[in-house]
Scaffold this motif. Structure first.
Motif, PDB file in Angstrom:
ATOM      1  N   PHE A  90      -4.445  47.736  -2.867  1.00  0.00           N
ATOM      2  CA  PHE A  90      -5.895  47.318  -3.115  1.00  0.00           C
ATOM      3  C   PHE A  90      -6.836  47.203  -4.213  1.00  0.00           C
ATOM      4  N   LEU A  91      -6.149  47.930  -4.655  1.00  0.00           N
ATOM      5  CA  LEU A  91      -6.866  48.864  -6.417  1.00  0.00           C
ATOM      6  C   LEU A  91      -6.377  48.020  -7.032  1.00  0.00           C
ATOM      7  N   ASP A  92      -7.086  47.967  -8.053  1.00  0.00           N
ATOM      8  CA  ASP A  92      -7.355  46.508  -9.414  1.00  0.00           C
ATOM      9  C   ASP A  92      -6.207  47.232  -9.777  1.00  0.00           C
ATOM     10  N   PRO A  93      -4.817  46.830 -10.310  1.00  0.00           N
ATOM     11  CA  PRO A  93      -4.071  47.625 -11.482  1.00  0.00           C
ATOM     12  C   PRO A  93      -4.007  47.409 -12.666  1.00  0.00           C
ATOM     13  N   LEU A  94      -5.317  46.658 -13.321  1.00  0.00           N
ATOM     14  CA  LEU A  94      -5.706  46.291 -14.473  1.00  0.00           C
ATOM     15  C   LEU A  94      -6.300  47.381 -15.061  1.00  0.00           C
ATOM     16  N   MET A  95      -7.542  47.852 -13.857  1.00  0.00           N
ATOM     17  CA  MET A  95      -7.971  48.927 -14.378  1.00  0.00           C
ATOM     18  C   MET A  95      -8.033  50.493 -14.036  1.00  0.00           C
ATOM     19  N   LYS A  96      -8.857  51.005 -15.277  1.00  0.00           N
ATOM     20  CA  LYS A  96      -8.584  52.191 -15.381  1.00  0.00           C
ATOM     21  C   LYS A  96      -9.349  52.828 -13.425  1.00  0.00           C
ATOM     22  N   VAL A  97      -8.819  53.988 -13.382  1.00  0.00           N
ATOM     23  CA  VAL A  97      -9.264  54.157 -12.017  1.00  0.00           C
ATOM     24  C   VAL A  97     -11.077  54.731 -11.008  1.00  0.00           C
ATOM     25  N   GLY A  98     -10.465  55.601 -12.837  1.00  0.00           N
ATOM     26  CA  GLY A  98     -11.944  56.270 -12.884  1.00  0.00           C
ATOM     27  C   GLY A  98     -13.258  55.574 -12.725  1.00  0.00           C
ATOM     28  N   LYS A  99     -13.103  53.839 -13.735  1.00  0.00           N
ATOM     29  CA  LYS A  99     -13.946  52.888 -13.832  1.00  0.00           C
ATOM     30  C   LYS A  99     -13.711  52.187 -12.063  1.00  0.00           C
ATOM     31  N   GLN A 100     -12.958  52.537 -11.718  1.00  0.00           N
ATOM     32  CA  GLN A 100     -13.577  51.490 -10.099  1.00  0.00           C
ATOM     33  C   GLN A 100     -13.845  52.104  -9.039  1.00  0.00           C
ATOM     34  N   VAL A 101     -13.881  53.797  -9.584  1.00  0.00           N
ATOM     35  CA  VAL A 101     -14.653  54.236  -8.395  1.00  0.00           C
ATOM     36  C   VAL A 101     -16.187  54.609  -8.438  1.00  0.00           C
ATOM     37  N   ARG A 102     -16.432  54.569  -9.928  1.00  0.00           N
ATOM     38  CA  ARG A 102     -18.052  54.315 -11.058  1.00  0.00           C
ATOM     39  C   ARG A 102     -18.412  53.123 -10.429  1.00  0.00           C
ATOM     40  N   SER A 103     -17.526  51.993 -10.254  1.00  0.00           N
ATOM     41  CA  SER A 103     -17.994  50.419  -9.590  1.00  0.00           C
ATOM     42  C   SER A 103     -18.457  50.339  -8.603  1.00  0.00           C
ATOM     43  N   SER A 104     -17.895  51.303  -7.958  1.00  0.00           N
ATOM     44  CA  SER A 104     -18.629  51.024  -6.441  1.00  0.00           C
ATOM     45  C   SER A 104     -19.539  51.546  -5.779  1.00  0.00           C
ATOM     46  N   VAL A 105     -20.170  52.578  -7.553  1.00  0.00           N
ATOM     47  CA  VAL A 105     -21.479  53.327  -7.058  1.00  0.00           C
ATOM     48  C   VAL A 105     -22.832  52.452  -6.990  1.00  0.00           C
ATOM     49  N   ASN A 106     -23.767  52.060  -5.749  1.00  0.00           N
ATOM     50  CA  ASN A 106     -24.620  51.728  -6.453  1.00  0.00           C
ATOM     51  C   ASN A 106     -26.134  52.513  -6.470  1.00  0.00           C
ATOM     52  N   ASN A 107     -25.908  53.900  -6.231  1.00  0.00           N
ATOM     53  CA  ASN A 107     -28.071  53.653  -6.645  1.00  0.00           C
ATOM     54  C   ASN A 107     -26.587  55.824  -6.596  1.00  0.00           C
ATOM     55  N   GLY A 108     -27.661  56.391  -8.441  1.00  0.00           N
ATOM     56  CA  GLY A 108     -27.617  57.176  -9.059  1.00  0.00           C
ATOM     57  C   GLY A 108     -27.059  57.674 -10.157  1.00  0.00           C
ATOM     58  N   ASN A 109     -26.179  58.484 -10.879  1.00  0.00           N
ATOM     59  CA  ASN A 109     -25.318  58.635 -12.290  1.00  0.00           C
ATOM     60  C   ASN A 109     -23.926  58.368 -11.400  1.00  0.00           C
ATOM     61  N   ALA A 110     -23.768  57.187 -12.011  1.00  0.00           N
ATOM     62  CA  ALA A 110     -22.262  56.946 -11.281  1.00  0.00           C
ATOM     63  C   ALA A 110     -20.955  57.762 -12.147  1.00  0.00           C
ATOM     64  N   THR A 111     -21.274  58.272 -13.117  1.00  0.00           N
ATOM     65  CA  THR A 111     -20.457  59.093 -13.542  1.00  0.00           C
ATOM     66  C   THR A 111     -19.983  60.455 -13.056  1.00  0.00           C
ATOM     67  N   LYS A 112     -20.990  60.902 -12.836  1.00  0.00           N
ATOM     68  CA  LYS A 112     -21.216  62.198 -12.834  1.00  0.00           C
ATOM     69  C   LYS A 112     -21.126  62.680 -10.730  1.00  0.00           C
ATOM     70  N   ILE A 113     -21.379  61.640 -10.305  1.00  0.00           N
ATOM     71  CA  ILE A 113     -20.831  60.698  -8.959  1.00  0.00           C
ATOM     72  C   ILE A 113     -19.068  60.574  -8.615  1.00  0.00           C
ATOM     73  N   GLN A 114     -18.669  59.857  -9.681  1.00  0.00           N
ATOM     74  CA  GLN A 114     -17.233  60.032  -9.147  1.00  0.00           C
ATOM     75  C   GLN A 114     -16.231  60.591  -9.606  1.00  0.00           C
ATOM     76  N   ARG A 115     -17.151  62.045 -10.580  1.00  0.00           N
ATOM     77  CA  ARG A 115     -16.819  63.263 -11.254  1.00  0.00           C
ATOM     78  C   ARG A 115     -16.570  64.048 -10.082  1.00  0.00           C
ATOM     79  N   ASN A 116     -17.697  64.330  -9.081  1.00  0.00           N
ATOM     80  CA  ASN A 116     -17.480  64.785  -8.632  1.00  0.00           C
ATOM     81  C   ASN A 116     -17.336  65.033  -7.373  1.00  0.00           C
ATOM     82  N   ILE A 117     -16.758  63.494  -6.828  1.00  0.00           N
ATOM     83  CA  ILE A 117     -15.742  63.674  -5.715  1.00  0.00           C
ATOM     84  C   ILE A 117     -14.560  63.631  -6.126  1.00  0.00           C
ATOM     85  N   PHE A 118     -14.383  62.964  -7.877  1.00  0.00           N
ATOM     86  CA  PHE A 118     -13.119  64.142  -8.021  1.00  0.00           C
ATOM     87  C   PHE A 118     -12.549  64.364  -7.828  1.00  0.00           C
ATOM     88  N   GLN A 119     -13.556  65.986  -8.281  1.00  0.00           N
ATOM     89  CA  GLN A 119     -13.348  67.317  -8.397  1.00  0.00           C
ATOM     90  C   GLN A 119     -13.491  68.407  -6.711  1.00  0.00           C
TER      91      GLN A 119
END
Length: 331
Positions: A125-154
């Motif tokens: 289901f992951l887009d094979p042509l998109m980096k995974v960090g960007k895929q997670v950030r693109s799903s964020v509807n509210n807030g700072n997408a980069t901060k949310i993504q990095r917090n989840i990864f951590q």
């Protein structure tokens, strides 16, 4: 944190989550759902293959519903039906409501990936042509997408370098953690997690189910589709047992204990007794394929309590002792 601690954390929050939402309308209500696929046979003749029959299930705000059953019982098909991502040759009957609104295709398209999120079983289901960090950030509807993504990864022990990786560069366990991250980043109201924990080590499994519990405590509904009853028991409020494309029982998680005497359906009891820490007793026979379903109760050919009536009539779903069961002999 060990399994016992996770279980205790979940139990300690049971009282709190009941006050999250007092609405009497379920977040999701599926009633008498049937799903068939049109197939072509020899000579271009058409036939319908029914894979789900009169299936009932509901999820309340702030609730985790675990769905268990063997492969081919309709668990993933239900998820795809709710999201509206079944192939074009599908025929659907029955009702599916989200917050009291019928899930017609237009509504499904509006909610999919926003209010209703899927953690899929397949890593494709992951887009094979998109980096995974960007895929997670693109799903964020509210807030700072980069901060949310990095917090989840951590939180999921994903190093900073993973942000710049493509799906083909990930291990199986890392891919599943990315799928979980994508779903929880968008603050969905209903999360459908289809086998989210295979291939993950114990620590990540515990972290994942703690996340589900936290989301439910905030009012989300979680549908946890799993073969792993042990994991379901740690966090679920109720457990729905599927067999051959229908719901045979829905029971409070507390009923899955001891000798299983509080369970209502013979299949649920047999499934419970087949676990290694119970009798480890195998269930004789096999689940019937969709093209060979028996006329009456779908479990009757394997049930030692079956009577003539069981072989002739498909039992209706009925309420019993705070749960639901589809068996004429249940008491």
């Amino acid at each position: 944190m060990n399994n016992r601690a996770v279980n205790n954390d979940a139990k300690s929050s049971n009282t709190d989550r009941k006050t999250v939402d007092n609405s009497t309308t379920p977040l999701l209500n599926v009633h008498d759902l049937s799903v068939s696929f049109t197939q072509y046979t020899r000579g271009l003749n058409q036939k319908e293959l029914k894979v789900i029959t009169n299936l009932n299930v509901s999820i309340n705000h702030g609730e985790i519903l675990a769905i268990v059953g063997s492969s081919g019982s309709g668990k993933s098909l239900l998820a795809h039906a709710i999201l509206g991502i079944l192939p074009a040759n599908v025929i659907i009957s029955g009702n599916m409501d989200y917050k009291g609104v019928s899930l017609i295709p237009k509504i499904q398209a509006e909610l999919r990936g926003k209010e209703i999120a899927l953690i899929p079983q397949s890593v494709n289901f992951l887009d094979p042509l998109m980096k995974v960090g960007k895929q997670v950030r693109s799903s964020v509807n509210n807030g700072n997408a980069t901060k949310i993504q990095r917090n989840i990864f951590q939180r999921y022990n994903l190093e900073d370098k993973v942000d710049h990786m493509y799906p083909f560069q990930l291990s199986g366990g890392m891919t599943r953690r990315i799928l979980v991250s994508t779903a929880i980043a968008n603050e969905a109201q209903l999360i459908i997690a289809d086998e989210p924990t295979p291939g993950l080590d114990t620590g990540i499994v515990n972290e994942t189910i703690r996340t589900f519990r936290e989301l439910a405590d905030k009012g989300c509904g979680i549908m946890l589709i799993t073969h792993d009853i042990e994991t379901a028991l740690k966090i679920a409020d109720r457990i729905a047992v599927f067999y051959a494309g229908t719901t045979v029982e829905i029971a409070p998680v507390e009923d899955f204990s001891g000798n299983g005497n509080n369970l209502r359906h013979p299949y649920s009891k047999a499934l419970w007794k087949a676990l290694p820490h119970n009798d480890f007793r195998p269930i004789m026979g096999h689940q019937p394929p969709p093209n060979r379903l028996p006329k009456g109760c779908l479990f009757a050919p394997r049930c030692d309590k079956a009577t003539v009536e069981c072989h002739d009539i498909l039992p209706k779903a009925s309420s019993l002792r705070g749960g639901m069961v589809r068996c004429i002999h249940a008491s």
